[in-house]
Enzyme design. Structure first.
Site, PDB file in Angstrom:
ATOM      1  N   SER A 205       0.829  -1.198   0.000  1.00 43.55           N
ATOM      2  CA  SER A 205       0.000   0.000   0.000  1.00 43.55           C
ATOM      3  C   SER A 205       0.872   1.260   0.000  1.00 43.55           C
ATOM      4  O   SER A 205       1.701   1.427  -0.892  1.00 43.55           O
ATOM      5  CB  SER A 205      -0.951  -0.026   1.199  1.00 43.55           C
ATOM      6  OG  SER A 205      -1.969   0.915   1.028  1.00 43.55           O
ATOM      7  N   ASP A 484      -8.545  -4.525  -6.054  1.00 45.26           N
ATOM      8  CA  ASP A 484      -8.108  -3.588  -5.023  1.00 45.26           C
ATOM      9  C   ASP A 484      -8.695  -2.199  -5.271  1.00 45.26           C
ATOM     10  O   ASP A 484      -8.552  -1.651  -6.372  1.00 45.26           O
ATOM     11  CB  ASP A 484      -6.579  -3.516  -5.037  1.00 45.26           C
ATOM     12  CG  ASP A 484      -6.010  -2.758  -3.841  1.00 45.26           C
ATOM     13  OD1 ASP A 484      -6.785  -2.151  -3.086  1.00 45.26           O
ATOM     14  OD2 ASP A 484      -4.777  -2.775  -3.679  1.00 45.26           O
TER      15      ASP A 484
END
Length: 999
Positions: A205, A484
């Site tokens: 991330s 995602d």
């Protein structure tokens, strides 16, 4: 006050969903989860409150791995004014490590913990990718905390002034400083600093983007990094965050949810007299501001990111919410009393005609909000109001800045540099948003103004200078999840160049995990937790590739080379890390199959055609239609499965051994086959896709026995191939599957190939990669354009209109080969032998006939004077059959061969004998005229089809140590009977012409 503070901040951070949050619930792309029909109490906000929430495993990681600190500078950039006043001080940067697997020469693998307390990452030292990498490489696993998180604070408080050192540049310098200065407890006698020891970075991330930048900025310190779900493109208004939910979420849930949000929006924005009634229906009348209220209604959809394949960390809230609003029954009977209110609200929102379909979902939505977000606040023991829990409009709270207010760190980062405000207002007006349109940039940036007095958009250029969507660097692996919500800020974003499609190579891996959400590759299981489906296959495969990448750098510095430079200048060092050398291959047994009969050594008129299949690793089955050619010419057609493929020897233990699976291996295999069959002195080759690449490589070596070459649907270089594939993919219409699957229904031969590939994809994945659009294997650098001119045999090029081998892919062959023809099938993609079978056989048969077939075939010969006019002299029957080849005789006359194989042996004899033209004579296959004339050319052919009779005898066997016995040739007295030609059915081939090289 503590709980009130945490609830308030969590409501803000859901607006800017922290990149940290790792999700739950593995959902295969082919199977959607079953929703529960009963309500389950769940509070997703409370789950997000404590980032250090940790379930006990076999051993508590905090007890197993003691914390350590390294003293690092507060300020690395004294020439940059944004850090004024500068600091010469240092602060303790916390880290943990595991050297259980370490052996001399092993690397150091550093997991950057990102925007959270580092203790939350300690389980990855026990299991997950970090543990796998350390174990596989005999390395040291490290969790490194980010400055301004956990206990790694450079300043005594978190005031805006003291947060000035919280930038990505300063944090990157921390990680480089760590690698160059750390001394690991218990290993003090070893120099484990960079560059003497190989350092490898991983992050997910925000931390994924961080390690991607690290590889670019400090390539001499970190030999390689893996960026998982890395948000490398900083974006101020990131409304696209919710779009993967729309694309991949359950359609009925998404449709219902967007309508429910739109009901609330229509009232809050357009019919405000019903606002109070709307808030009361949800039990949220205690929320003063409408945008705060709209934020709470939008919370449930945020559970999408929390999905994870690991059941112990999976957040099921998204599907629990969906099961509620799509239920066919009332979840809580007490909400039935709100039916009249719901009808009123639907009408006020413009949905009066949808009361029959939206009343039940609305009642269950109300119940879910009340039980999940209202009751925990009002019925808890914290004595707080809904405004205190959920309001963003609270300047008093935002003024707190002591070290206990550790929530301030990430908001400062996104307010000052990163952005990522997830709005509903940014969604195009022709779509219903998944969160309220009241969630605007102004609302979501209130925290920036109130907490830090930042009133302008962040300086995203300070982040995007590292590359943004385009970031790429040798030994930087980019891994993303297909579903995602952060994919829109990664290189895999559809907003990125080429729609996010990029070639994956061994040097620059670029992988998208099917069905995955947020850095799913980071998680792992203990051996006793692993099952046949956990971890899911896409996760296992990507982790295996990441481990393989790490193995390539597991041996530390062996040798340093210096590049040029003046004596007083620092010299650049290049560190070489050897690849592991595989052991010698075991004895292999390639499998082959002959359709027809091989000619004896004395009779070379029946030249065999050897067929090279594609893939690499796709078996021969899909090329079986080429048996038609055995019927057309009574010449043998030879198929074989290459090493590692279907019927031949398999070597799955050599998957990803790039030094073993090379084109040279398969060239040697082809040479062995030709020698084993005794045909190395006289044969033709047809290669399809990878087989054409292999055939071209073989022809470049100029083997003496190769007579003719057919290159079908193949590239001369892999770069143009991938570019063409990417372009075709971008041009696909909405009905993608129908476009990709042009052969409907799929032939059994092709189904068999896919089944074989699914069973063992060793060769395909090692040499090609995950897909045709993602070439990462040993063929990634395939390029023979500089050597094409060495192909001296007559060559036929084939491609299709919708083929990955587009014209620009085939063009180098056409330009470089002297004796070449090119045919493009107008209705085919990559498999014209299946898509336009009859036409394909005509074209191939015609080409082979051009150069050799008439030497061993039947026909008539006519001798005419020099003033012969074909159109008036010859029978009309001949005109649409062939452009007749001619040979000038020494006497000045013209001899014309009229082939009549299409008539069959006896009919041809009868035709020639009974012709009214006295000079029309029948010629047998052994007539001196045929034996002396080798190269008759023609430019049209008849329409033929495969005979309905039984195919020629087939033999199938593996290679044996002793060569096969030669067999006598088949008698030519009974060739296959083929139908007569039909008019106007001939394909057009490109003739050999120096002035016509363009396709």
């Amino acid at each position: 006050m503590g709980f009130q503070r945490m609830i308030l901040v969590s409501s803000l951070l859901i607006a800017v969903v922290s990149c940290l949050t790792s999700g739950p619930f593995y959902r295969s792309a082919r199977q959607k989860p079953k929703f529960s029909s009963t309500y389950t109490t769940h509070h997703p906000i409370q789950k997000r409150l404590d980032p250090r929430r940790l379930e006990k495993r076999d051993v508590d990681p905090e007890g197993l791995y003691p914390e350590h600190n390294i003293s690092v500078p507060i300020d690395y950039f004294h020439n940059d004014t944004i850090y004024e006043p500068h600091s010469n001080g240092t602060f303790p940067l916390r880290y943990w490590f595991d050297a259980s697997y370490y052996k001399d020469g092993g690397p150091v693998i550093v997991l950057q913990s990102g925007e959270t307390d580092g203790t939350g990452r300690l389980p990855f030292l026990q299991k997950g990718l970090l543990h796998q990498l350390a174990q596989a490489t005999n390395g040291i696993g490290v969790v490194l905390e980010h400055r301004y998180y956990g206990t790694s604070f450079p300043t005594p408080d978190l005031s805006t002034k003291n947060l000035r050192f919280l930038t990505t540049d300063q944090a990157l310098a921390d990680m480089a400083y760590f690698a160059k200065n750390v001394v690991f407890e218990g290993l003090e006698d070893k120099n484990l600093t960079a560059p003497e020891t190989a350092y490898f970075g991983y992050g997910g991330s925000y931390a994924g983007a961080f390690v991607a930048f690290l590889r670019v900025v400090y390539p001499d310190v970190y030999y390689g990094t893996i960026s998982s779900s890395g948000v490398t493109e900083a974006i101020w208004d990131f409304w696209e965050y919710y779009e993967p939910v729309r694309e991949y979420g359950p359609a009925d849930c998404i449709s219902t949810h967007t309508k429910l949000i739109n009901v609330a929006d229509n009232i809050l924005r357009n019919n405000t007299k019903y606002t109070s009634q709307l808030k009361s229906a949800f039990g949220l009348e205690g929320i003063t501001y409408d945008d705060d209220f709209a934020q709470v209604l939008s919370y449930p959809i945020g559970g999408w990111q929390g999905r994870n394949w690991d059941p112990k960390v999976n957040d099921p809230s998204f599907y629990e919410y969906c099961s509620n609003i799509t239920s066919t029954s009332l979840i809580n009977n007490s909400t039935c009393n709100s039916t009249t209110t719901v009808h009123t609200l639907l009408a006020a929102a413009g949905y009066s005609n949808a009361t029959s379909t939206l009343t039940l979902p609305m009642l269950n939505f109300i119940n879910y909000i009340q039980k999940t977000f209202v009751a925990p606040v009002l019925e808890g023991d914290r004595d707080q109001t809904l405004d205190q829990a959920y309001s963003t409009h609270n300047t008093t709270f935002y003024s707190l800045d002591d070290l206990s207010q550790d929530w301030r760190s990430w908001p400062y980062q996104y307010c000052s540099q990163w952005g990522f405000l997830q709005t509903g207002s940014g969604v195009p007006l022709d779509e219903l948003p998944l969160v309220s349109r009241l969630l605007t940039l102004e609302y979501n940036s209130l925290i920036c103004r109130y907490a830090f007095n930042i009133t302008t958009p962040p300086n995203t250029d300070a982040i995007n200078k590292y590359g943004g969507f385009n970031i790429s660097y040798p030994r930087l692996a980019i891994i993303d999840g297909e579903e995602d919500p952060w994919r829109g800020a990664s290189p895999h974003s559809v907003q990125a160049p080429n729609g996010g499609y990029r070639t994956s190579t061994l040097e620059r891996p670029y992988l998208l995990i099917e069905g995955a959400v947020h850095h799913w590759d980071e998680n792992g299981l203990f051996p006793n937790e692993t099952t046949a489906t956990l971890p899911p296959k896409p996760v296992r495969e990507v982790q295996a590739q990441e481990v393989d990448l790490s193995k390539r750098m597991k041996i530390p510095l062996l040798r340093q080379e210096t590049t040029g430079g003046k004596a007083d200048e620092p010299q650049q060092q290049r560190v070489k890390y050897p690849f592991p050398t595989p052991p010698p291959p075991p004895l292999s047994k390639p499998w082959y199959e002959i359709h027809g009969t091989l000619a004896s050594s004395a009779d070379k008129r029946q030249r065999p055609l050897v067929v090279l299949h594609g893939g690499p690793g796709i078996p021969h089955n899909y090329l079986l239609p080429l048996i038609d050619l055995a019927d057309l010419y009574a010449a043998p057609v030879i198929f074989y499965d290459q090493l590692g493929c279907k019927n031949s020897t398999h070597l799955p233990e050599r998957k990803y051994h790039v030094d073993f699976w090379t084109p040279d291996l398969f060239l040697a295999e082809l040479d062995n086959l030709l020698g084993h069959l005794g045909i190395q002195d006289d044969y033709d080759l047809l290669g399809q896709s990878w087989g054409g690449m292999l055939g071209a490589l073989h022809a470049i070596r100029q083997p003496t026995g190769l007579r003719n070459l057919i290159i079908a649907n193949s590239p001369a270089d892999m770069g143009s191939w991938v570019a063409a594939a990417d372009r075709l993919r971008l041009d696909l219409p909405d009905d993608v599957r129908e476009t990709l699957k042009r052969v409907v229904p799929m032939p059994a031969e092709l189904e068999a190939c896919f089944a074989a590939l699914k069973k063992d994809d060793t060769v395909y994945h090692t040499m090609n990669g995950p897909s045709e659009f993602n070439v990462t294997g040993t063929l990634k650098s395939f390029d023979i354009r500089q050597n094409i001119h060495k192909i001296k045999v007559p060559t036929l090029l084939i491609n299709g209109r919708y083929d990955e081998a587009q014209d620009e892919v085939v063009e180098p062959f056409f330009q470089g080969i002297d004796k070449v023809k090119w045919y493009k099938f107008p209705e085919s993609s990559h498999l014209p032998q299946l898509e336009e079978r009859a036409e394909f056989m005509k074209v191939v048969a015609r080409f082979l006939g051009d150069v050799s077939v008439w030497v061993a075939r039947i026909g008539c010969i006519i001798r005419l004077s020099c003033n012969f006019t074909r159109d008036t002299t010859l029978p009309e029957t001949f005109h649409h059959i062939y452009d007749l080849p001619s040979v000038t005789l020494p006497s000045g006359g013209i001899t014309i061969l009229i082939p009549c194989l299409h008539l069959g042996y006896s009919r041809c004899f009868s035709f020639c004998s009974s012709s009214s033209y006295p000079s029309l004579l029948f010629l047998s296959p052994f007539h001196p005229f045929f034996l002396g004339q080798q190269h008759f050319k023609h430019h049209r052919t008849t329409k033929t089809s495969r005979s309905a009779r039984a195919p020629p005898k087939t033999t199938a066997k593996p290679l044996s140590p002793s060569p096969p016995q030669t067999q006598p040739s088949t008698s030519p007295s009974a060739p296959p009977s083929l139908p007569a030609a039909s008019k106007n059915s001939s394909p057009k081939l490109r003739p050999i012409s120096p002035s016509a090289r363009n396709p």
